[in-house]
Design an enzyme around this catalytic site. Sequence first.
Site, short mmCIF file in Angstrom:
data_model
loop_
_atom_site.label_atom_id
_atom_site.label_comp_id
_atom_site.label_asym_id
_atom_site.label_seq_id
_atom_site.Cartn_x
_atom_site.Cartn_y
_atom_site.Cartn_z
N ARG A 25 0.82 -1.22 0.00
CA ARG A 25 0.00 0.00 0.00
C ARG A 25 0.85 1.27 0.00
O ARG A 25 0.59 2.17 -0.80
CB ARG A 25 -1.00 -0.03 1.16
CG ARG A 25 -2.10 -1.10 0.93
CD ARG A 25 -3.03 -1.20 2.11
NE ARG A 25 -2.28 -1.56 3.32
CZ ARG A 25 -2.74 -1.41 4.55
NH1 ARG A 25 -3.93 -0.89 4.75
NH2 ARG A 25 -2.00 -1.78 5.58
N ASN A 59 -6.47 -3.01 1.65
CA ASN A 59 -6.36 -4.47 1.66
C ASN A 59 -7.73 -5.05 1.89
O ASN A 59 -8.48 -4.56 2.73
CB ASN A 59 -5.49 -4.94 2.84
CG ASN A 59 -4.01 -4.79 2.54
OD1 ASN A 59 -3.59 -4.69 1.39
ND2 ASN A 59 -3.21 -4.80 3.60
#
Lengths: 777, 334
Positions: A18, A36
């Site tokens: 990320r 996620n």
Amino acid sequence: MQTEEIRVRGLVQGVGFRPFVWQLAARFGIRGEVLNDGEGVLIRATGDQLDDFCRAILEEAPPLARIRSLDRRAIDLDVSPSGFSIVETKGGTKRTGVTPDAQVCSACRAEIAEPAERRHGYAFTNCTHCGPRFSIVDAIPYDRMATRMRAFIMCDACKTEYENPADRRFHAQPIACPTCGPKLTFLDRQGAPVDGDPLTLAAETIAAGGILALKGLGGFHLACDATNEAAVTDLRRRKRRPDKPFALMGLDLDMIGRHCHLTPAHAALLSEPAGPIVLMDSRAGGDALAPSLAPRLSVLGWMLPTTPLHQFLCAALARPLVMTSGNLSGEPQVIGNDEALEKLSSFADAFLLHDRDIARLLDDSVTAVVGGDLRVLRRARGYAPAPLELPPGFADAPPLLALGGELKSAICQISDGEALLSHHIGDLEDALSYSEFEKAIEDYARLFGHRPEIIACDLHPGYRSTAKAQEIAAKAGLPLLQVQHHHAHVASAMAENGWPLDGAPVLGIALDGTGYGLDGTVWGGELLLSTYRDVTRLGSLKPVPLPGGSAAVQEPWRNLLAQLTSAFGRDALPLPEGSDLQERLASKPVATLLGMMEKGLNSPMTSSAGRLFDAVGAALGLAFDRVSFEGQAAMELESLARLAVQPSDTEASDAHGYPFALLSEDDLARIDPAPMWRALLTDLADGVPSATIALRFHQGFATACADLAMDLARRHGAGAIALSGGVMQNALLMELLLDRLADCGLPVLTQRQVPANDGGLAYGQAVIAVAQALAGD
Amino acid sequence: LAHGGGGKAMRDLVEDVFVSAFYNPETGAMEDQARLDPTPELLNGGRLAFTTDSFVVDPLFFPGGDIGKLAVYGTVNDLAVGGAKPKWLSASFIIEEGCEVETLRRVAASMRQAADLSGVAIVTGDTKVVAMGAADKLFVTTAGVGVIPPGTDLGAHRVRPGDVAIVNGFLGHHGAAILAARGDLALETDIASDCAPLNALMEAVAKAAPNLRAARDATRGGLAAALNEIAASAGLRIVLEETSLPLKPDIRGFCEILGFDPLYLANEGTLVLFVPPDEAEAALAAMRRVPEGRDAAIIGSVTEGTAGRVEMKTLFGGSRIVDMLVGEQLPRIC
Ligand SMILES: [Fe+3]
Ligand SMILES: [Mg+2]
Ligand SMILES: [Zn+2]
Ligand SMILES: [Zn+2]
């Protein structure tokens, strides 16, 4: 300006994905969010450069990430986002993958060496690109509280790093520092803590010739000075491990390169995040190493420092260290502190412990480079549990569990069109390893939310994994499929190479120790025409008795006697009068074995290739009486043969070696070693160097197998030739086979990520069971 | 011996061999059925135990025994390990045409002697002669009835964690003797079968260790099979000590050469029994006073943990799973 939803699947969680996306978004002026979820990573992106953005995701992914797919679709957003944000993990996860552990990365290595850094000298330094993962995870999603790091409360400094998307440690779950993280303790052999710097004390123990038990990433190691012969022999004596080679750890590639033949391929493999042991030719002149590290073997296994802890020891001692698993011989590695103090106190002079628990035992992985490719021989720390892709046609595979073999046990789950081959578990006769096996079945099921609908196992009725499979299938009312051992080996090579489900049949050369055959005899040198669904045995080595059953696996001379009797008859063994060999055989209960073989008493027939290697090794005096570890005679034979290989001299590798005969019995082609034995014994009598004899055997055997395989492949319309089975760990034989098959016009499928030995069986069983299930629909 | 052609005269001859050998003044002549009087134990609340077994062995005569002894002791021991006092046996014979009458006489005499030694009477029986190839020389089936004294209840269900496992003597002799007797193995060995009755031994232990839990004779499948059966039905784990197993050097040597594991070799006069730890010494002492228990030894103990598992602590401190053999002994090592 476009807006898209971008879905990334694969090993993309817990690897710094990320923040990586966040940084790319900044680079390409993209607004939106990344999060996620149960399927992987989801990005909502608005911007002008989405194509470049996606290309960069694929090309620049973080080192530990493995992207399986990236899918894009256009969407409409009600409100245009103002910036780019990282959204907290959402619930409802199922299978998102847990990444394997990774050895300390170069950034962390530099950081801990830098006196100005707050992690200077800290043994548990890690970041999103390195450190513990699978070895500390208890549950998914991968979050600090689901790992063994939950026992440590992050300090403010660590918390700031953890929350900063620009930081290398953004959401690094095992983040730690000297203030808040795990701590080392040094204990003497009685288990009493000793005052002082634990790392210094540990290094002193090793420098003084002592044996140190230290807690590594996936289990305990026993370490000693690899240049100190007394220390190494001491370790051998204490571990009751007379011959089996010890793995070594070197500070860096320079140090390793001084002791072995390190090629760029080896260097790359050593430096991979997985941090495996890499087998390499010991270089002549590496005489600073203790001679008893690997008696009579020309290869040594090396690895780089796995953790900062190992890094400090290697740096402090500035010499290669033996780094062998901390266990009783045959038992699994120890992972708990108390257990270590109890079990390793008879081996170790001191203990270097810490207070971060290991969630599951992960041995060091073992690899080699053969024929220019990476070969995983033991798949454990650093490789498990990375999923393996399945070939075309397997997308609709039902969830399935395969339990593998008896030795080098590993299990394999199939779900969502992927295979998950477990870490190496061990030999199931050992009670603790068997418990690890039972634990792994439950552990993997729970961790990955896996509920099998089919169970697969080996055909051998006596394997403990077979009994376990029968028990599981009966309890859950699931269908059980028993797969022939060598069919599984061949299918494993097929699937690993993406051979399609409905592809042409493949001619498999399975060279192996022993496995239960379709006819109830013991197989192990097989030429099989295989699809995933069916297998036909087209050829094999000529069967000979295995006098004493498993005793013959332990004692190579038994196979020599069986081979010679089979080639020449019991009364006409053409052994040179008064020769070494004749005298050694005469000291054995030959008459009893002849009687056993004649009466078929505990002398099952076998076409094993492994036993033929044992027999040839015994003829040259290698491990004649008994092997002290599996494959010893064959490994020594390979090492001996390598002495006769001249790298500059192509003649040696072109030579065809000893002749083998080809027999035809009931539609089966049989490779008969009788002419090879005649030539070998003649060479022996003529005083030909034993290295030359060993090489000629390898050459002749490779030629015989390759020639027959090519002929059978042509006659039966095979689409490829596959190589598998434990004997393929013999790098020389593998190279010779690849050489002889190079011009056959068919692709040659070999094993790389999946072990060619029994560690790859479960994967082969799984794909065969899937194919049968899909055929039944 | 001829089949069919000999007619009634032949059948009479064969029957006479056995009837005369087994004649017993107390039970009288063998009739079509035996008529048995209840013993005092039965009248006081005891129970009957009833078992049967068939015996096929090649060769019929081997060091330490023969098929007849085997047939008597096998059934006597099956009764004894359940806590019963063996009393009466039946014996049936399937005889292959061509079998010598002298062979039958020797077997019958041996059975009579074995019955006398173990205090049982052979009270009924049968003979059949079948065509050449329909049987292998001689098959014997015995059935036995014994009496379980009131209050006696032996069985795996009574085994508890902490109990001690004891064997009465050296392992593997019957299996090894039979293999060696098949000949041509060029082995200098005087290994003899352990073939023996175990009822006196069981009575001695029962007296010395009133809380005796269970006993099992370690016949086919050896000690490993007996222990696995107990572990499975008790739902407990049994842990053996390799260093405590009573093994004679010649059995070790035999097994090493032939590649057998003595834990799996058959015994015909060997049992394993389980007693609470505080009665172990008394049981051991009582066993050692009986000839069949002279070499008795504690070999392990029962623990909680993985149910049905038998493990052996090896010489080097490891622990190995001792499971039942499935089918023939094919190597599991790859
Ligand atoms: Fe195999
Ligand atoms: Mg019975
Ligand atoms: Zn790092
Ligand atoms: Zn901190």
